[in-house]
Each structure stands twice: as C-alpha cells, then as structure tokens.
Motif scaffolding. Structure first.
Motif, PDB file in Angstrom:
ATOM      1  N   PRO A 164       0.840  -1.205   0.000  1.00  0.00           N
ATOM      2  CA  PRO A 164       0.000   0.000   0.000  1.00  0.00           C
ATOM      3  C   PRO A 164       0.869   1.248   0.000  1.00  0.00           C
ATOM      4  O   PRO A 164       1.887   1.322   0.693  1.00  0.00           O
ATOM      5  CB  PRO A 164      -0.801  -0.120   1.302  1.00  0.00           C
ATOM      6  CG  PRO A 164      -0.743  -1.571   1.666  1.00  0.00           C
ATOM      7  CD  PRO A 164       0.587  -2.061   1.174  1.00  0.00           C
ATOM      8  N   ALA A 165       0.472   2.249  -0.790  1.00  0.00           N
ATOM      9  CA  ALA A 165       1.238   3.494  -0.873  1.00  0.00           C
ATOM     10  C   ALA A 165       0.303   4.634  -1.247  1.00  0.00           C
ATOM     11  O   ALA A 165      -0.785   4.432  -1.809  1.00  0.00           O
ATOM     12  CB  ALA A 165       2.365   3.365  -1.896  1.00  0.00           C
ATOM     13  N   GLY A 166       0.735   5.847  -0.948  1.00  0.00           N
ATOM     14  CA  GLY A 166      -0.046   7.032  -1.288  1.00  0.00           C
ATOM     15  C   GLY A 166      -1.159   7.298  -0.306  1.00  0.00           C
ATOM     16  O   GLY A 166      -1.398   6.551   0.646  1.00  0.00           O
ATOM     17  N   ARG A 167      -1.862   8.399  -0.541  1.00  0.00           N
ATOM     18  CA  ARG A 167      -2.936   8.797   0.382  1.00  0.00           C
ATOM     19  C   ARG A 167      -4.062   7.763   0.437  1.00  0.00           C
ATOM     20  O   ARG A 167      -4.649   7.521   1.477  1.00  0.00           O
ATOM     21  CB  ARG A 167      -3.493  10.157  -0.036  1.00  0.00           C
ATOM     22  CG  ARG A 167      -2.510  11.307   0.184  1.00  0.00           C
ATOM     23  CD  ARG A 167      -3.157  12.634  -0.108  1.00  0.00           C
ATOM     24  NE  ARG A 167      -2.247  13.745   0.167  1.00  0.00           N
ATOM     25  CZ  ARG A 167      -2.582  15.027   0.027  1.00  0.00           C
ATOM     26  NH1 ARG A 167      -3.800  15.355  -0.405  1.00  0.00           N
ATOM     27  NH2 ARG A 167      -1.691  15.975   0.306  1.00  0.00           N
ATOM     28  N   GLY A 168      -4.346   7.185  -0.729  1.00  0.00           N
ATOM     29  CA  GLY A 168      -5.418   6.192  -0.749  1.00  0.00           C
ATOM     30  C   GLY A 168      -4.970   4.817  -0.318  1.00  0.00           C
ATOM     31  O   GLY A 168      -5.781   3.899  -0.218  1.00  0.00           O
ATOM     32  N   MET A 169      -3.646   4.655  -0.053  1.00  0.00           N
ATOM     33  CA  MET A 169      -3.080   3.381   0.368  1.00  0.00           C
ATOM     34  C   MET A 169      -3.447   2.260  -0.594  1.00  0.00           C
ATOM     35  O   MET A 169      -3.679   1.120  -0.189  1.00  0.00           O
ATOM     36  CB  MET A 169      -3.528   3.038   1.795  1.00  0.00           C
ATOM     37  CG  MET A 169      -3.038   4.017   2.852  1.00  0.00           C
ATOM     38  SD  MET A 169      -1.227   4.153   2.893  1.00  0.00           S
ATOM     39  CE  MET A 169      -0.798   2.585   3.649  1.00  0.00           C
ATOM     40  N   SER A 170      -3.484   2.577  -1.888  1.00  0.00           N
ATOM     41  CA  SER A 170      -3.746   1.544  -2.884  1.00  0.00           C
ATOM     42  C   SER A 170      -2.479   0.734  -3.114  1.00  0.00           C
ATOM     43  O   SER A 170      -1.364   1.201  -2.890  1.00  0.00           O
ATOM     44  CB  SER A 170      -4.202   2.180  -4.199  1.00  0.00           C
ATOM     45  OG  SER A 170      -3.230   3.081  -4.681  1.00  0.00           O
ATOM     46  N   SER A 171      -2.640  -0.497  -3.573  1.00  0.00           N
ATOM     47  CA  SER A 171      -1.510  -1.392  -3.767  1.00  0.00           C
ATOM     48  C   SER A 171      -0.613  -0.871  -4.884  1.00  0.00           C
ATOM     49  O   SER A 171      -1.078  -0.542  -5.977  1.00  0.00           O
ATOM     50  CB  SER A 171      -2.013  -2.795  -4.110  1.00  0.00           C
ATOM     51  OG  SER A 171      -0.936  -3.687  -4.230  1.00  0.00           O
ATOM     52  N   SER A 172       0.695  -0.777  -4.580  1.00  0.00           N
ATOM     53  CA  SER A 172       1.640  -0.228  -5.547  1.00  0.00           C
ATOM     54  C   SER A 172       2.842  -1.159  -5.671  1.00  0.00           C
ATOM     55  O   SER A 172       3.409  -1.588  -4.666  1.00  0.00           O
ATOM     56  CB  SER A 172       2.099   1.161  -5.090  1.00  0.00           C
ATOM     57  OG  SER A 172       3.056   1.697  -5.986  1.00  0.00           O
ATOM     58  N   PRO A 173       3.257  -1.490  -6.894  1.00  0.00           N
ATOM     59  CA  PRO A 173       4.406  -2.390  -7.069  1.00  0.00           C
ATOM     60  C   PRO A 173       5.725  -1.651  -6.860  1.00  0.00           C
ATOM     61  O   PRO A 173       5.816  -0.440  -7.106  1.00  0.00           O
ATOM     62  CB  PRO A 173       4.267  -2.855  -8.519  1.00  0.00           C
ATOM     63  CG  PRO A 173       3.593  -1.717  -9.197  1.00  0.00           C
ATOM     64  CD  PRO A 173       2.645  -1.118  -8.185  1.00  0.00           C
TER      65      PRO A 173
END
Length: 307
Positions: free
Chosen positions: A35-44
């Motif tokens: 998880p990354a970013g403000r939305g904590m979406s999955s990021s590779p």
C-alpha cells in the motif's frame, strides 16, 4: 549467460535495464506490492513495474526461506548467475547454491566500509569525501562476501543522498555488467574482505533526522544531506516538529539552539561549534515556507531557543 535479477527500489533500475540489454534475464524477483499514497492503494516496487513493462517474467514471493515452490522454479530456470541490487530480503542458503556461478550483489559502498541497509546515507552523514560501488559474491552474512570489482566516485561537498543515489545506481549498473563480462571470460577474481576494517550502515529511523544543536554545524549539515530523502531533518519548537528543507553552515557562535539572527536569508542558529542558516522550513500541518516567514508567524526572534 542466463541470469535471474533480484531487486526492488529505484536504485536497482539502471542495473536491470543494462543487464536485460546484454544478457538473457530469465526471471526478475522483486518484493510484493505494498500500500502506498494517500489512498493506500496497492503499488508495485519500481523494479516489478519495469519488469512488467519489459515483458520479463516476474516473481514477487512474500518470503524466501522455506518457500519450496519458488526454490523449484528458480532451479528449473537453470540460471548461470543471479544478480541482486537492493532487493531487501535475506537470501537463504537453499537459493544461493542454485545458480552455477552463485549470486553477485551490487552494493553502494567501498566494502568492507558501510555494510548494511543505508550505505549511501551514512557515507554522507559521516562526512566522507569518496564512496563507490562494490560487486561482491553474496553469502549468508551481511555484505560479508568476497569483493570482485569496485568503482569509486567523489561525494560533492553539498551533495545530498537522492543525488548520490542516482549517480551510484548508474555506476553500479556499469560495474555489474563489467563483472559479468569478466565472469563470462573466466577473468573475474574475488578477494575476501578485511573484516577488521568493516563499518556498518544500519537502517535509518526518524530519530536520525532530529537536529541536535550541540553537534558542530558541519556534522548537522552532513546529517541533513544524508537524511534528505528520508527521514529528513527536523527540530522542535513549542512542542511541535519543524521540518528543514534548506540549510547551510554559517558564521556565528552562541548557546546551542539559540537564534542569532533573523533576516531575509533565514534564521542563523548556534550549534555546538559554528552555526546553521535555516532557509526553508515547514511547520506541522502547514505549507513549506521561507524560514523568515515562519519565524515572523511564530514570534521567533533573536535570543529564541530551538529544541
């Protein structure tokens, strides 16, 4: 030469790109998406993203130790050699023995100096004027394997960690290609490290970015440069943290943490030896600002004390 590449962050990208142009990269191994970013979406990780763009086979095992399925897949590929560059996980012996020529690691220091997770940052923090990259044989210890090739570079007096990261990433890519070409010709010689000369570069924490006004100004400036990407430099004022984005050594003397001058150039603050000019800062919950404007807004004057 068939090789498997292990890497995760942006530092490893130049090595991956250089290797896939010259050799047969049969598998790329990177850490799992997080998880990354403000939305904590999955990021590779950057390496995983690039491997997909290049159409390379990708594996992102959550663990390596005891992962029989991954070990079998690695063995099936029959790699000649494996390369690691800031992969971020300890490699178990069961994997180290798979490639016929073992593993070669791209490490961003002149080993045995700065073994560990943050060699670039600690070289700057400690005021080093020179660093480089080492291509070493990976073994069970922490960056303890024999060194096969080294390339040196100077550290600029004002250079910050992100800038040095980029330069060493490119230097590491050239070095690992040279090492593999020598390996292919049977000319790669590796020598044991001198363990008595080893120094460590442990992972940074937020505490490493806290300014201690009792330090000499030069030491705090070097720490600012070394922690610039993360965790950054900060000081306390009225119970809250203030982040520093631009600073440089300045003339002045006083009690550590004492504000000596407030001007359009910024705040001159006394250190244990010398002083620092704070130019751009950011208070908690506020936008980045010129240090003078921050001082005016918070009533900071000559004689005020920063924690």
């Amino acid at each position: 030469m068939r090789l498997v590449f292990f890497g995760s962050p942006a530092f490893a990208l130049p090595s991956l790109l250089a290797l896939q142009q010259r050799f047969e990269v049969v598998l790329v191994v990177s850490q799992p998406d997080k998880p990354a970013g403000r939305g904590m979406s999955s990021s590779p990780p950057p390496v995983a993203r690039k491997a997909r763009e290049l159409g390379l086979e990708l594996a992102q095992p959550a663990r390596l130790k005891g992962n029989d399925e991954f070990a079998r897949r690695l063995a099936e590929l029959e790699p000649d050699v494996a390369v690691t560059a800031a992969y971020g996980k300890i490699l178990p012996r069961s994997l180290l023995d798979v490639p016929s020529h073992g593993f070669l690691n791209v490490h961003a220091s002149l080993l045995p100096a700065y073994r560990g997770a943050a060699p670039i940052q600690w070289a700057i923090i400690n005021g080093e004027e020179e660093t480089g990259v080492s291509i070493m044989q990976t073994e069970a210890g922490l960056d303890t394997g024999p060194v096969c090739l080294q390339r040196r570079c100077r550290i600029g007096p004002d250079e910050r960690a992100p800038e040095l990261f980029d330069r060493l990433a490119e230097l590491g890519a050239a070095a690992i290609c040279e090492a593999l070409e020598r390996l292919g010709r049977g000319e790669l010689e590796c020598r044991p490290q001198d363990d008595d000369a080893a120094t460590l570069a442990p992972m940074l924490t937020r505490a490493h970015g806290e300014i201690d006004w009792r330090r000499p100004a030069k030491a705090s400036f070097d720490r600012f440069r070394g922690t610039y990407g993360w965790p950054g430099s900060r000081f306390g004022f009225r119970g809250k943290w203030v982040r520093v984005y631009e600073m440089r050594p300045a003339d002045g003397a006083g009690e550590p943490g004492e504000v000596l001058e407030v001007s359009g150039a910024g705040l001159v603050v006394a250190c244990g030896e010398g002083a620092l000019l704070l130019e751009v800062v950011q208070a908690e919950g506020k936008a980045r600002n010129r240090a003078r404007d921050w001082a005016n807004g918070y009533g900071v004057k000559v004689g005020s004390r920063l924690a």
